[in-house]
Design an enzyme around this catalytic site. Sequence first.
Site, short mmCIF file in Angstrom:
data_model
loop_
_atom_site.label_atom_id
_atom_site.label_comp_id
_atom_site.label_asym_id
_atom_site.label_seq_id
_atom_site.Cartn_x
_atom_site.Cartn_y
_atom_site.Cartn_z
N TYR A 253 -27.36 10.09 3.50
CA TYR A 253 -27.76 9.23 4.35
C TYR A 253 -26.85 9.26 5.59
CZ TYR A 253 -24.00 6.97 1.60
OH TYR A 253 -22.60 6.83 0.71
N GLU B 146 0.90 -1.18 0.07
CA GLU B 146 0.02 0.01 -0.21
C GLU B 146 0.77 1.12 0.15
OE1 GLU B 146 -3.15 1.04 -0.18
OE2 GLU B 146 -2.27 2.98 0.20
N GLN B 147 0.61 2.02 -0.92
CA GLN B 147 1.39 3.29 -1.13
C GLN B 147 1.38 4.35 -0.01
OE1 GLN B 147 0.22 5.56 -4.50
NE2 GLN B 147 -1.87 6.09 -3.54
N ARG C 193 -15.90 4.99 4.99
CA ARG C 193 -14.93 4.54 4.48
C ARG C 193 -13.79 4.05 5.42
NH1 ARG C 193 -13.81 4.51 -1.17
NH2 ARG C 193 -11.42 4.09 -0.78
N ASP D 65 -11.51 -0.69 -9.01
CA ASP D 65 -11.43 0.25 -9.72
C ASP D 65 -10.66 0.21 -10.67
OD1 ASP D 65 -13.69 1.47 -8.51
OD2 ASP D 65 -12.58 3.10 -7.97
P1 FAD Z 1 -9.46 1.97 -3.78
O1 FAD Z 1 -10.50 1.96 -2.65
O2 FAD Z 1 -9.49 3.42 -4.42
O3 FAD Z 1 -8.30 1.69 -3.30
C1 FAD Z 1 -6.92 1.68 -4.12
C2 FAD Z 1 -5.89 1.54 -3.04
O4 FAD Z 1 -4.66 1.40 -3.84
C3 FAD Z 1 -5.55 2.94 -2.23
O5 FAD Z 1 -5.50 2.53 -0.87
C4 FAD Z 1 -4.41 3.35 -2.82
O6 FAD Z 1 -3.76 4.29 -1.84
C5 FAD Z 1 -3.65 2.45 -3.16
N1 FAD Z 1 -2.74 2.81 -4.34
C6 FAD Z 1 -2.97 3.40 -5.44
N2 FAD Z 1 -1.78 3.39 -6.33
C7 FAD Z 1 -1.12 2.51 -5.81
C8 FAD Z 1 0.55 2.08 -6.05
N3 FAD Z 1 0.93 2.57 -7.29
N4 FAD Z 1 1.20 1.30 -5.31
C9 FAD Z 1 0.42 0.74 -3.83
N5 FAD Z 1 -0.78 1.27 -3.61
C10 FAD Z 1 -1.24 1.92 -4.36
N6 FAD Z 1 -18.96 2.42 -3.91
C11 FAD Z 1 -19.80 1.69 -3.51
O7 FAD Z 1 -19.86 0.48 -3.38
N7 FAD Z 1 -20.94 2.35 -2.64
C12 FAD Z 1 -21.05 3.66 -2.79
O8 FAD Z 1 -21.97 4.21 -2.04
C13 FAD Z 1 -20.27 4.45 -3.44
N8 FAD Z 1 -20.29 5.75 -3.48
C14 FAD Z 1 -19.26 6.64 -3.93
C15 FAD Z 1 -19.43 7.96 -4.27
C16 FAD Z 1 -18.70 8.71 -4.99
C17 FAD Z 1 -18.85 10.26 -5.11
C18 FAD Z 1 -17.57 8.04 -5.68
C19 FAD Z 1 -16.68 9.13 -6.37
C20 FAD Z 1 -17.28 6.70 -5.54
C21 FAD Z 1 -18.30 6.01 -4.84
N9 FAD Z 1 -18.18 4.50 -4.57
C22 FAD Z 1 -18.95 3.85 -4.11
C23 FAD Z 1 -16.96 3.80 -5.37
C24 FAD Z 1 -15.95 3.52 -4.40
O9 FAD Z 1 -15.43 4.13 -3.65
C25 FAD Z 1 -14.80 2.68 -5.33
O10 FAD Z 1 -15.36 1.86 -6.27
C26 FAD Z 1 -13.91 1.60 -4.51
O11 FAD Z 1 -13.20 2.43 -3.50
C27 FAD Z 1 -13.04 1.03 -5.29
O12 FAD Z 1 -12.31 0.11 -4.42
P2 FAD Z 1 -10.76 -0.33 -4.96
O13 FAD Z 1 -10.12 -1.17 -3.85
O14 FAD Z 1 -10.68 -0.81 -6.07
O15 FAD Z 1 -9.76 1.08 -4.95
#
Ligand code: FAD
Length: 395
Positions: free
Chosen positions: A213, A30-31, A104, A291
């Site tokens: 909410y 994790e960065q 979160r 994502d």
């Molecule tokens: P993230 O949670 O973004 O985690 C990525 C991680 O990787 C982070 O900890 C980051 O620091 C780390 N990282 C990044 N680059 C590197 C690197 N090069 N090396 C090491 N570590 C790195 N989703 C829902 O399910 N319900 C909701 O109600 C909802 N509401 C939302 C509202 C808004 C306005 C937005 C913008 C998004 C919402 N989402 C919601 C979407 C949700 O927040 C994301 O889809 C979710 O966080 C994706 O999870 P992830 O683990 O793929 O990425």
Amino acid sequence: MQILIAGGGIGGLTAALAFLKAGHSVTVLEQAPEIAEVGAGLQISPNGMKVLDALGASARVARDAFRPRAQELRLGRSGARIFSIPLREASQARWRGEYLHIHRADLIEALTGCVVDRAPDAIRLGARVTGFEQSEAGVTAVLSSGEKVSGDLLVAADGIHSAIRTQMLGPDKPRYTGNVAWRAVVPVNKLGDYPPPETACVWAGKRRHAVTYRLRRGSLANFVGVVECNDPGDESWTAIGAREQALKDFKGWNPVVQRIIDEAPLLMRWSLYDRPELPRWQEGRVVLLGDACHPMLPFMAQGAVMAIEDAYVLSRELARGGQPEAALQAYEAKRKPRTTRVQNVARENAQLFHRSNPLYQLGTYGPMWMAGKYLPSVVHGRHDWLYGLDVTEPD
Ligand code: FAD
């Protein structure tokens, strides 16, 4: 296997938990130098809770969450209710899982706790992955410090700006959607006579809508305000916006919405960009998750939930044995149709709550009012394909 995970967000931590449970060794890279989350809320629908249940994490996740009473649609200015459909008990009865609102930070903390209970040294902070190298025998994550960490598999859960995706498929070309999302979290006791309802509430208006909410057992109010805007800004969790602009965007709106903006300690401004479906999610022993492979607009509240589902399905495909490369391909084949459908519906929803013409408003909200009043199960039924699926069931 020794599995490397780039990114300790919602998808990366859920994947870590699933792999540890299946008996693998895990290193999360994790960065961030420390686990500190931005103040924002998430909705976790029953399809996500079923996975957290199967991984033994649901009680911890639910501890500080909030269970919304109903799903509501209101008009942004007057606050007039178009529909209000029961959610708390209905969610269990219809989709066999809870519907939760959670901060979160609380979700990250709960998942981190579950991971370190099983493997205290699994998470490495301050480890930014810049790329990867691989051979038939294994894969190596390259860190910004120059250090190389080797394993059997690399899972890229490094979010919307994934460095691993860029190496695998080249730079992406996000398209600005013309919308920005304001986000804020405010203690309810600061909101006086105007706390948001204890529901998942959408407030609809001309070229803008808001979602309110409750979080943390009801003590915090979460606000997302989406506004059409020709001036794109940063696609970033941490970009701060000006309160005056947010107040201007929601001028004349219901006091519940205005009061949250007034009292917000911080207003974050996230410009919403869209990306087309990726051609593929894996390359040899490297695979994308969450994502990193299917960033989606927030209009279905499913981004985090889809990352949670991904994690379980990937772990199950690996558990079938055989070559890891084949498991990664099978994971992509199972997940892509579903996540693409959610991306598409989120795209369609973007316009649904921004009706400006009164005739269109009547055409859209009239049938919703009728269905909400007389046939709530029809409204619930629109989500059966999404919330009803249990990816933990054997396929
Ligand atoms: P993230 O949670 O973004 O985690 C990525 C991680 O990787 C982070 O900890 C980051 O620091 C780390 N990282 C990044 N680059 C590197 C690197 N090069 N090396 C090491 N570590 C790195 N989703 C829902 O399910 N319900 C909701 O109600 C909802 N509401 C939302 C509202 C808004 C306005 C937005 C913008 C998004 C919402 N989402 C919601 C979407 C949700 O927040 C994301 O889809 C979710 O966080 C994706 O999870 P992830 O683990 O793929 O990425």
